[in-house]
Design an enzyme around this catalytic site. Structure first.
Site, PDB file in Angstrom:
ATOM      1  N   ARG A  97      11.533   6.920 -20.171  1.00  0.00           N
ATOM      2  CA  ARG A  97      11.558   7.898 -21.343  1.00  0.00           C
ATOM      3  C   ARG A  97      13.160   8.301 -21.330  1.00  0.00           C
ATOM      4  O   ARG A  97      14.118   8.496 -20.782  1.00  0.00           O
ATOM      5  CB  ARG A  97      11.055   9.226 -20.935  1.00  0.00           C
ATOM      6  N   SER A 157      13.804   7.876  -9.903  1.00  0.00           N
ATOM      7  CA  SER A 157      12.835   8.212  -8.940  1.00  0.00           C
ATOM      8  C   SER A 157      12.574   7.050  -7.688  1.00  0.00           C
ATOM      9  O   SER A 157      11.435   6.781  -7.428  1.00  0.00           O
ATOM     10  CB  SER A 157      11.470   8.284  -9.515  1.00  0.00           C
ATOM     11  N   ASP A 180      13.498  12.530  -9.468  1.00  0.00           N
ATOM     12  CA  ASP A 180      12.658  13.425 -10.171  1.00  0.00           C
ATOM     13  C   ASP A 180      12.153  14.527  -9.529  1.00  0.00           C
ATOM     14  O   ASP A 180      11.718  15.638 -10.209  1.00  0.00           O
ATOM     15  CB  ASP A 180      11.512  12.427 -10.708  1.00  0.00           C
TER      16      ASP A 180
END
Length: 561
Positions: free
Chosen positions: A67, A152, A205
Site C-alpha cells: 500500500r 513487516s 507493522d
C-alpha cells in the site's frame, strides 16, 4: 456418527487442546527463551498523544499487497487516509531484491502521479516550516517528501532509518536482500528514478499498530498483529534491551519500543504443543525450523494445518474417516484450504458474518435441498437447529474444497467443524500467552498458577488503570470470536482484574498511519540531533525558530501509559 467420532477424536482432535497449566508454562517461557526472539530495538522513543498534525507518505509492505498512503494527521486523535494498493506477484516475491524494491519505488511514483501531486512537492504542513531545509548532506539537492516504510519482516534496526533484513517470512524469498539495509535498498530505488522522496523511518507493522492505537486512544503499551503472520511490539525499559549494544542510545535512560518478533519463539518446539500436522506444515514450508510460534497461530498456516488433518482422515486405514475416502485437487494441493474457509465454517456454525440470521433461512433451504449421504436413524435423533447448522457447513465444504455433494455427509461436516474449532481455539489460546507475557514483563500483571495466583504483593505498574493494547490483522478482525477466546485464556493467565483493564482496540490501517507517525518521530528526533545546525540556518535566513506547536504538537517523552 458416534462411532466415527469416537475413532476420530482421540487420534486427531484432542491433539490441539492446550490445558491451562501448559498455557502458564508457555507464557513463562516466552521471555525466558529470549534467544529465540529477536527483541529488536526500534529506536522509537516517543509516542503520540493524538494532538499531532502533519501530512506524510507511508509505504506498507507485508503480504500479498503493498500500500502507498498519504496520511493527514488532524491533531484531534483523528486522521484522513488516501491510499492505493498494488499487487505483489510471486515472481517479485522470489526474484531479485533490486527488482522488488524498484517495484516499490514505481508504485510510490504511480501514486504521486495519479493523485495529481508532483513528486517534488512537499506536503503543506512541512513546506510551511521548511522542515527539510538542508540539515545534512543528503538534503542539499532540494526538498523531498518524507516517507515512513512499514516493513513487516524481521529486521535488525541500528537506527530509526536503518535496518538489516534478518529473514523473509510470509512467503517472501527475494534474493540478495537478507543482511542488507532495507531503507538503503528502497532509497537507492528512489534515487535511480530521480524521485524526490526520502525514506526517513523504518517501522515494523506491529510498531505501527502500537503508534496508531496510541494516537487514536491516547495511550498504548503493546501493539500486536494476529493476521497472515503474528508479532508484538511493546514499551520496554532500555536497560532490558540488550541488543542496543554499542548504540549511543544505550548511554541514555528511559523507555523504547521493542520489537519482539515473537513469531520466532521456541523454534526448537520444546515448549509448544506440536502435533504431527504442525511438523508436516513446518517441514514443507519455505522456512522450516523457523517462525515456530507463528506457524501455530497465524492465518497463513491454520488452513494448511486443517487441510493436513482432513487429508489424514480421508486416507485413514482400514476405513476412511471422511468423505468416504474421496479427496479433491483442492485438498491435495499445498495451501489448498485457506484460513478463510475455517472462518466461514465457524460462521456457519455460530450464525455470524455471512450466516447472520437474515441469511439463515436461505442457507438452510439450500442445504436441505442438496443434503445427501446421511442415514435416516442419525437424522431423526439430531436436533433440528444443529442439523441446519451442519447443512450450512456441508455447503461450505462442498464449495470451498470442491468435493462432490454425494461424498459429503452431515457427519463429515461435523468432523470438519470440530477440526476447525480446535485449531482456531488453540491459536487464540496461544495468542493470549504472548499478550500475557508482555503484561508480566512490564510489571502490569502476575501470572496465575493454575487456580491460585502467586503471592507476590509488589504493586503492579499502573495498578487499577487502563492498559492499552492495539491489534490488527485478519484473525483478530474477522475470525469468529477470536478476541473473545483470547480474552478467556488471558483471564486464566493474569486474573480477571487485569484482564478486565486490558483495553484491546483495533488499530485499523495501523501500518499506514503508524509509518506516518514514525516519520514524524524521525523528524523530531533528527531535529534534536541537528538543533544547532538548524538554529544557525534559521537565524542566517531570518526565519522564526521552529519550536512552536502551530503545525504539530510535540511528542512527549515515552511514558508508561
Amino acid at each position: 456418527m458416534p462411532q466415527t467420532h469416537a475413532i476420530y477424536a482421540p487420534a486427531r482432535e484432542d491433539q490441539f487442546d492446550v490445558d491451562d497449566d501448559h498455557l502458564v508454562n508457555i507464557t513463562e517461557d516466552i521471555f525466558a527463551y529470549g534467544h529465540d526472539m529477536a527483541m529488536i530495538p526500534t529506536f522509537v522513543r516517543s509516542i503520540p498523544d493524538g494532538s499531532e498534525k502533519g501530512t506524510f507518505l507511508a509505504l506498507d509492505l507485508g503480504g500479498t499487497n503493498l500500500r502507498v498512503c498519504e496520511v493527514n494527521l488532524h491533531g484531534d486523535k483523528t486522521f484522513s487516509l488516501r491510499q492505493q494498493k498494488y499487487k505483489v506477484s510471486d515472481v517479485l516475491k522470489h526474484g531479485e531484491a533490486t527488482t522488488l524494491f524498484d517495484y516499490l519505488a514505481d508504485s510510490v511514483d504511480a501514486f504521486l502521479t495519479d493523485s495529481g501531486s508532483p513528486n517534488c512537492a512537499l506536503p503543506p504542513s512541512l513546506a510551511r516550516r521548511g522542515l527539510t531545509e538542508a540539515s545534512d548532506e543528503e538534503d542539499v539537492h532540494g526538498p523531498y517528501i518524507p516517507l515512513g516504510l512499514t516493513f513487516s519482516f524481521p529486521v535488525e534496526q541500528t537506527a530509526l532509518d536503518s535496518g538489516k533484513l534478518l529473514t523473509w517470512t510470509k512467503g517472501f524469498a527475494a534474493k540478495n536482500a537478507i543482511g542488507n539495509d532495507v531503507v538503503r535498498l528502497l532509497q537507492d530505488a528512489f534515487d535511480r528514478k530521480n524521485m524526490h522522496v526520502r525514506c526517513v523511518a523504518l517501522v515494523n507493522d506491529t510498531v505501527g499498530t502500537l503508534l496508531s492505537r496510541a494516537y487514536t486512544s491516547g495511550g498504548c503499551i503493546l501493539g500486536a498483529i494476529f493476521g497472515t503472520g503474528t508479532n508484538g511490539a511493546y514499551v520496554e525499559d532500555m536497560a532490558n534491551i540488550s541488543k542496543l549494544g554499542e548504540s549511543v542510545a544505550v548511554k541514555e535512560t528511559g523507555l523504547m519500543v521493542a520489537n519482539t518478533e515473537w513469531g520466532g519463539f521456541n523454534n526448537s518446539r520444546s515448549a509448544l504443543p506440536s502435533t504431527p500436522y504442525d511438523k508436516k506444515v513446518d517441514r514443507e514450508s519455505i522456512n522450516p525450523g523457523k517462525q515456530a510460534f507463528e506457524k501455530f497461530i497465524s492465518g497463513m498456516y491454520l488452513g494448511e494445518i486443517a487441510r493436513n488433518v482432513i487429508v489424514s482422515l480421508i486416507d485413514a486405514t482400514p476405513t476412511p474417516l471422511l468423505f468416504s475416502g474421496y479427496s479433491s485437487k483442492q485438498l491435495n494441493k499445498q495451501w489448498g484450504v485457506d484460513t478463510a474457509v475455517l472462518s466461514e465454517i465457524e460462521e456457519a456454525w455460530e450464525r455470524t458474518g455471512r450466516f447472520a440470521p437474515d441469511d439463515v433461512v436461505s442457507a438452510s433451504v439450500n442445504g436441505t435441498e442438496t443434503r445427501t449421504g446421511t442415514s435416516n436413524g442419525t437424522d431423526s435423533t439430531r436436533q433440528p437447529s444443529v442439523q441446519l447448522k451442519l447443512e450450512r457447513i456441508r455447503d461450505v465444504i462442498i464449495k470451498r474444497m470442491e468435493l462432490p455433494p454425494d461424498k459429503v455427509s452431515l457427519e463429515d461436516a461435523d468432523v470438519v467443524r470440530n477440526i476447525c474449532t480446535h485449531i482456531g481455539w488453540r491459536a487464540a489460546r496461544l495468542s493470549s500467552c504472548a499478550v500475557a507475557a508482555v503484561l508480566v514483563q512490564t510489571g502490569r500483571a502476575r501470572l496465575s498458577s493454575g487456580e491460585e495466583e502467586t503471592k507476590n504483593t509488589t504493586p503492579l505498574v499502573d495498578e487499577g488503570k487502563r492498559i492499552g493494547v492495539g491489534v490488527d490483522g485478519s484473525l483478530v478482525e474477522h475470525y469468529p470470536h477470536f478476541e473473545k477466546k483470547l480474552r478467556a485464556s488471558l483471564r486464566v493467565l493474569v486474573g480477571e482484574d487485569v484482564e478486565r483493564r486490558v483495553d484491546i482496540g483495533l488499530a485499523k490501517d495501523g501500518s499506514g498511519v503508524g509509518a506516518a507517525l514514525c516519520a514524524l518521530v524521525a523528524y523530531r528526533q533528527n531535529s534534536v540531533q541537528h538543533h544547532h545546525t538548524v538554529y544557525e540556518h534559521e537565524v542566517a535566513s531570518g526565519l522564526p525558530e521552529s519550536r512552536g506547536t502551530e503545525d504539530s504538537a510535540p511528542f512527549d517523552l515515552l511514558a508508561r501509559t
